[in-house]
Design a protein around this motif. Structure first.
Motif: not given
Length: 172
Positions: A83-92, A98-101
């Motif tokens: 997203h917008q040139g960056r790896l999107a992450t999400t929280s477990d 934090e881990r990659p979405l």
């Protein structure tokens, strides 16, 4: 007469076959075994046992490729979201880590290729039946001049679009 030592030892042969099984590449297998491609192909051409092992190694490699194609087509694979040139992450939720979405993707193209590989003749037979049902043969269509064939296709498309679809025949 000068005798050249055979450097293609049984151990190097085993390494050659292991790498060939993993890569399906005689070039990579020869490099790993420390021999030239020409040496490998010489043994394949002149040693029945070597050729048989080579063919089995290639079959193992191709089976692995088929397994991977099936996995990607039918089971899918996780692709990271950018997203917008960056790896999107999400929280477990459990650990807060934090881990990659990722999103689950499937390959329709690979699925098509696998189906054609497995059911190519049956699919071709069904296509032939559909052409024969129209009263047109493939040979007759191919013998037509290109402009007449284009006119026929346009007419058939026009009338096919106007024809009510019969639900009974949709799954044929």
């Amino acid at each position: 007469m000068l005798s050249i030592p055979n450097t293609f030892t049984p151990e190097r042969r085993e390494l050659f076959f292991q790498v060939l099984e993993d890569t399906c590449s005689p070039k990579q297998a020869a490099a790993a075994a420390g021999i030239s491609r020409q040496t490998a192909f010489y043994h394949k051409a002149n040693d029945v046992e070597f050729r048989t092992r080579w063919e089995k190694a290639v079959e193992v490699a191709l089976d692995s490729l088929l397994d991977e194609a099936y996995r990607r087509a039918a089971l899918g694979y996780d692709e990271p979201v950018i997203h917008q040139g960056r790896l999107a992450t999400t929280s477990d939720p459990a650990t807060g880590e934090e881990r990659p979405l990722t999103v689950r993707k499937h390959s329709d193209r690979l699925l098509e290729v696998l189906l054609k590989f497995r059911y190519g003749e049956q699919m071709a037979d069904r296509l032939r039946v559909k052409v024969e049902d129209t009263g047109l043969s493939a040979d007759a269509l191919l013998a037509m001049p290109a402009d007449e064939r284009a006119q026929l296709v346009a007419l058939l498309s026009k009338y096919n679009a106007a024809r009510p679809h019969d639900e009974e025949h949709d799954d044929e």
